[in-house]
Design a protein around this motif. Structure first.
Motif, PDB file in Angstrom:
ATOM      1  N   ASP A 141       3.010  74.579  29.402  1.00 49.42           N
ATOM      2  CA  ASP A 141       2.496  73.331  28.854  1.00 49.42           C
ATOM      3  C   ASP A 141       3.183  72.140  29.533  1.00 49.42           C
ATOM      4  N   PRO A 142       2.406  71.302  30.231  1.00 42.96           N
ATOM      5  CA  PRO A 142       3.033  70.175  30.943  1.00 42.96           C
ATOM      6  C   PRO A 142       3.780  69.218  30.000  1.00 42.96           C
ATOM      7  N   ASP A 199       7.017  54.573  42.944  1.00 43.04           N
ATOM      8  CA  ASP A 199       6.814  53.153  42.670  1.00 43.04           C
ATOM      9  C   ASP A 199       6.629  52.872  41.184  1.00 43.04           C
ATOM     10  N   ARG A 200       6.687  53.935  40.376  1.00 40.04           N
ATOM     11  CA  ARG A 200       6.464  53.763  38.930  1.00 40.04           C
ATOM     12  C   ARG A 200       7.646  54.308  38.147  1.00 40.04           C
ATOM     13  N   MET A 201       8.834  54.207  38.727  1.00 42.57           N
ATOM     14  CA  MET A 201       9.981  54.888  38.121  1.00 42.57           C
ATOM     15  C   MET A 201      10.305  54.440  36.702  1.00 42.57           C
ATOM     16  N   SER A 202       9.929  53.181  36.346  1.00 45.09           N
ATOM     17  CA  SER A 202      10.213  52.756  34.981  1.00 45.09           C
ATOM     18  C   SER A 202       8.990  52.872  34.072  1.00 45.09           C
ATOM     19  N   SER A 203       7.948  53.599  34.523  1.00 41.45           N
ATOM     20  CA  SER A 203       6.812  53.885  33.642  1.00 41.45           C
ATOM     21  C   SER A 203       7.185  55.009  32.684  1.00 41.45           C
ATOM     22  N   LYS A 204       6.557  54.978  31.502  1.00 37.31           N
ATOM     23  CA  LYS A 204       6.779  56.067  30.550  1.00 37.31           C
ATOM     24  C   LYS A 204       6.061  57.321  31.051  1.00 37.31           C
ATOM     25  N   VAL A 205       6.700  58.461  30.880  1.00 35.88           N
ATOM     26  CA  VAL A 205       6.133  59.728  31.351  1.00 35.88           C
ATOM     27  C   VAL A 205       4.812  60.042  30.644  1.00 35.88           C
ATOM     28  N   GLY A 206       4.678  59.557  29.407  1.00 32.57           N
ATOM     29  CA  GLY A 206       3.447  59.788  28.646  1.00 32.57           C
ATOM     30  C   GLY A 206       2.194  59.262  29.343  1.00 32.57           C
ATOM     31  N   LEU A 207       2.375  58.340  30.302  1.00 32.84           N
ATOM     32  CA  LEU A 207       1.223  57.770  31.008  1.00 32.84           C
ATOM     33  C   LEU A 207       0.755  58.654  32.159  1.00 32.84           C
ATOM     34  N   LEU A 208       1.544  59.687  32.480  1.00 26.90           N
ATOM     35  CA  LEU A 208       1.201  60.528  33.631  1.00 26.90           C
ATOM     36  C   LEU A 208       0.201  61.619  33.251  1.00 26.90           C
ATOM     37  N   SER A 209      -0.507  62.134  34.272  1.00 30.57           N
ATOM     38  CA  SER A 209      -1.431  63.245  34.045  1.00 30.57           C
ATOM     39  C   SER A 209      -0.636  64.547  33.948  1.00 30.57           C
ATOM     40  N   GLY A 210      -1.321  65.596  33.499  1.00 32.58           N
ATOM     41  CA  GLY A 210      -0.663  66.892  33.358  1.00 32.58           C
ATOM     42  C   GLY A 210      -0.047  67.375  34.662  1.00 32.58           C
ATOM     43  N   LEU A 244       6.758  66.580  38.135  1.00 30.46           N
ATOM     44  CA  LEU A 244       8.011  65.933  37.742  1.00 30.46           C
ATOM     45  C   LEU A 244       8.962  66.949  37.110  1.00 30.46           C
ATOM     46  N   THR A 245       8.412  67.811  36.248  1.00 24.08           N
ATOM     47  CA  THR A 245       9.250  68.830  35.605  1.00 24.08           C
ATOM     48  C   THR A 245       9.874  69.752  36.641  1.00 24.08           C
ATOM     49  N   LEU A 246       9.075  70.099  37.646  1.00 19.38           N
ATOM     50  CA  LEU A 246       9.581  70.964  38.723  1.00 19.38           C
ATOM     51  C   LEU A 246      10.742  70.284  39.449  1.00 19.38           C
ATOM     52  N   LEU A 247      10.560  69.003  39.705  1.00 14.52           N
ATOM     53  CA  LEU A 247      11.603  68.230  40.360  1.00 14.52           C
ATOM     54  C   LEU A 247      12.862  68.186  39.484  1.00 14.52           C
ATOM     55  N   MET A 248      12.640  67.965  38.168  1.00 15.86           N
ATOM     56  CA  MET A 248      13.762  67.897  37.231  1.00 15.86           C
ATOM     57  C   MET A 248      14.515  69.225  37.165  1.00 15.86           C
ATOM     58  N   ALA A 249      13.749  70.331  37.225  1.00 14.36           N
ATOM     59  CA  ALA A 249      14.371  71.660  37.107  1.00 14.36           C
ATOM     60  C   ALA A 249      15.253  71.972  38.304  1.00 14.36           C
ATOM     61  N   THR A 250      14.964  71.320  39.452  1.00 17.42           N
ATOM     62  CA  THR A 250      15.695  71.661  40.671  1.00 17.42           C
ATOM     63  C   THR A 250      16.569  70.525  41.174  1.00 17.42           C
ATOM     64  N   LEU A 251      16.670  69.454  40.390  1.00 14.45           N
ATOM     65  CA  LEU A 251      17.463  68.290  40.782  1.00 14.45           C
ATOM     66  C   LEU A 251      18.934  68.675  40.906  1.00 14.45           C
ATOM     67  N   GLN A 252      19.404  69.464  39.924  1.00 11.21           N
ATOM     68  CA  GLN A 252      20.692  70.135  40.052  1.00 11.21           C
ATOM     69  C   GLN A 252      20.341  71.548  40.446  1.00 11.21           C
ATOM     70  N   LEU A 254       9.824  80.023  36.157  1.00  9.86           N
ATOM     71  CA  LEU A 254       8.535  79.332  36.150  1.00  9.86           C
ATOM     72  C   LEU A 254       7.571  80.137  35.289  1.00  9.86           C
ATOM     73  N   ASP A 255       7.225  79.592  34.127  1.00  5.94           N
ATOM     74  CA  ASP A 255       6.406  80.346  33.180  1.00  5.94           C
ATOM     75  C   ASP A 255       4.951  79.879  33.254  1.00  5.94           C
ATOM     76  N   GLU A 256       4.176  80.470  34.151  1.00  3.92           N
ATOM     77  CA  GLU A 256       2.775  80.078  34.344  1.00  3.92           C
ATOM     78  C   GLU A 256       2.646  78.570  34.472  1.00  3.92           C
ATOM     79  N   HIS A 257       3.464  78.003  35.334  1.00  2.00           N
ATOM     80  CA  HIS A 257       3.562  76.544  35.354  1.00  2.00           C
ATOM     81  C   HIS A 257       2.353  75.862  35.971  1.00  2.00           C
ATOM     82  N   THR A 258       1.411  76.645  36.542  1.00  2.00           N
ATOM     83  CA  THR A 258       0.211  75.996  37.084  1.00  2.00           C
ATOM     84  C   THR A 258      -1.036  76.349  36.278  1.00  2.00           C
TER      85      THR A 258
END
Lengths: 264, 315
Positions: free
Chosen positions: A88-89, A140-151, A157-165, A172-176
């Motif tokens: 679930d995104p 270019d939208r770094m201060s936008s709320k995540v709720g405005l993004l598409s799935g 973004l979640t993928l990026l967050m999971a691998t930032l550290q 990856l649980d059926e992430h697509t």
């Protein structure tokens, strides 16, 4: 790297809804293994990932990540070792917070959180660069709320967050699965790139047999809480979807009856 | 003239009670938990402050004791909710009910007058020569300003961010390595500490503490938050949002003062407040439903042009 030995889990024990989700499961992953996991509904794929992540306690057996026994470790402590992306995104991000705030929290995974400012100026530059590579214009939208993004954007973004550290293990649980085909392809491509670049060890559950064959160096098939087929290396490269179906019928003694997997 | 005085008193009450509304905001909006400890922790702040002052403690130090007691009451609710896994609403109610007895024990009776004691407001009046309404107003405003600044800072820190994220998506917070039991506990403690501080300030300002002084506080807190949201909108920067809540609290007190001046019986006040909150909560829902139906009807009956307009209204 990851060592699951004799792990069992039964949900709703002692009730009419009793469900054996994992049945004496054994799995060993080597460093930099990228393993795809397939299987019918209720085969225990997601349960296996959730057990590794510590979402529910296991009934028996041991789980080791990088030779640390995590069997009894609570979810938030295991998070130090794991990067996770969910089906679930909505699950992986905080909708009312900014893109950069979400990244800043992910950046602090496994670190002690104190009373210093939640996001520093220097970090922002790092995030800008990291977002740029997604190619979604999020930098270019770094201060936008995540709720405005598409799935799809949220999932990238979640993928990026999971691998930032860099995680010891990426789950990856059926992430697509919840994305449209084009976005799914893009997120999958991104996954492959990041895993290769950071030389990650990863477990990826998927319903798409073609993806399961094409991606990673090893494939496992689950049925009724056990691994019924395990293939890697050259043998995996040569696999066809029809081979997988045959294997399934052979190993489980049942007709393969999951439209979602056949059609995709 | 009477109404002007009443309004001035209302504004100063509004600012002092605004701190309570800030506390409610911490749990109700930030943590997304309906915490009903409020009624008990507000009276706890008043009771313990009055009891300490009766024992001869400095009125300013008594405020600190009230803050600590409030945080403790939040910790009890937090313990019941996170460790014992009691639903948040019930956990809050349990603490609130228990606090009623605790507050009676603390004061030894149901009401403690502070008239003969040197409250912080009397000290400030003597020092500045201002009237009591002005002193309450200025003191309240300074407290609010400092607290808003402190809260703004706190919720920008690493821990503060994690608390905000917990109200958004607990799963994510855990998967990013933060114990959500801790963040919830901290949020509940912070919220109830603010609420108890407000109770202590109100008791010093009105010159007594009463075991029933917190009755309905949660609804007043919600009313303040909602009035603030109606006036300023919901999509605000965090600092402005906190400010809007204090303004909401002041406006609530002005509404109350005006209707009382117009001859409303004080006994009916709680009913009026409940209706106010219920109406304010339901209006956005009703409006949204009407908009949806209207845009559907427009697309059904109308020609192409109306359809487009309906589509835009729907967006």
């Amino acid at each position: 790297m990851l060592e699951i030995s004799h792990v069992s889990k039964t949900f709703n024990k002692g009730t009419v809804n009793e469900k054996k989700a994992l049945d004496d499961l054994n799995l060993k992953l080597k460093e930099e293994d990228f393993v795809t996991v397939i299987g019918g509904n209720g085969a225990g794929k997601s349960t296996m990932l959730n057990m590794v992540a510590g979402v529910y306690p296991i009934d028996a057996g041991t789980i080791r990540i990088d030779s640390t026994d995590v069997s009894l470790m609570p979810e938030y402590k295991r998070a130090r070792l794991l990067g996770r992306v969910f089906q679930d995104p909505m699950m992986g991000t905080a909708a009312d917070m900014e893109i950069q705030e979400n990244l800043a929290m992910a950046y602090r995974r496994g670190k002690n959180r104190g009373l210093s400012w939640g996001i520093t100026k220097k970090e922002k530059e790092t995030y800008h660069e990291a977002l740029k590579r997604l190619g979604l214009g999020l930098e270019d939208r770094m201060s936008s709320k995540v709720g405005l993004l598409s799935g799809g954007q949220r999932q990238a973004l979640t993928l990026l967050m999971a691998t930032l550290q860099r995680p010891k293990l990426l789950l990856l649980d059926e992430h697509t699965a919840a994305l449209d085909p084009r976005t799914a392809k893009k997120v999958l491509e991104l996954t492959r790139e990041i895993v290769e670049e950071q030389k990650l060890t990863a477990l990826m559950v998927t319903h798409n047999m073609k993806d399961a064959i094409q991606i990673g160096n090893r494939l496992i098939m689950m049925h009724e809480g056990r691994i019924i087929y395990d293939v890697s290396g050259e043998e995996k490269q040569k696999l066809q979807v029809s081979d997988l179906l045959e294997k399934f019928e052979e190993a489980s003694g049942e007709e393969f009856s999951n439209d979602r997997m056949l059609l995709s | 003239m009477g109404i002007l005085l009443a309004v001035q008193g209302a504004v100063s009450q509004g600012v002092l009670w605004g701190i309570m509304a800030l506390g409610v905001y911490m749990t109700y909006r930030v943590l997304n938990i309906a915490d009903l400890t409020v009624d008990g922790s507000f009276a706890l702040g008043g009771s313990i402050c009055a009891a300490m002052m009766t024992l001869g403690m400095n009125p300013w130090l008594s405020l600190l004791v009230a803050i600590a007691a409030g945080a403790l009451s939040g910790a009890v609710t937090g313990f019941l909710h996170t460790k014992c896994e009691i639903p948040a609403i019930l956990a809050g109610i349990l603490t609130q009910i228990g606090l009623y007895s605790v507050n009676l024990r603390i004061m030894g009776r149901s009401n403690t007058p502070l008239l003969k004691l040197d409250t912080m407001f009397k000290q400030l009046m003597a020092a500045t020569g201002l009237s009591s309404a002005w002193v309450s107003l200025i003191t309240g405003a300074v407290f609010c300003a400092v607290l808003i600044g402190a809260l703004y800072w706190f919720f920008g820190t690493e821990i503060g961010s994690a608390i905000r994220a917990t109200g958004n998506n607990e799963n994510m917070v855990r998967s990013l390595g933060m114990n959500t039991n801790v963040t919830k506990m901290l949020g509940l403690m912070l919220g109830n500490a603010l609420i108890a501080l407000s109770g202590a300030l109100v008791s010093q300002s009105q010159g007594y503490a009463d075991v029933k002084m917190g009755t309905g506080a949660i609804v007043i807190g919600l009313a303040s938050i909602i009035i603030g949201e109606v006036l300023f909108g919901r999509k605000l920067a965090f600092g402005t949002k906190l400010f809007s809540i204090v303004v909401g609290s002041v406006i609530y007190r002005i509404i109350v003062a005006v209707v009382l001046q117009l001859g409303l019986n004080t006994d009916d006040l709680k009913l009026l407040t409940a209706i106010l909150v219920a109406v304010a909560l339901s209006i956005p829902v009703m409006l949204e439903k009407r908009r949806q139906t209207a845009s559907y009807k427009a697309s059904l009956n109308g020609n192409h042009k109306e359809e487009q307009e309906g589509g835009h209204a729907g967006n």
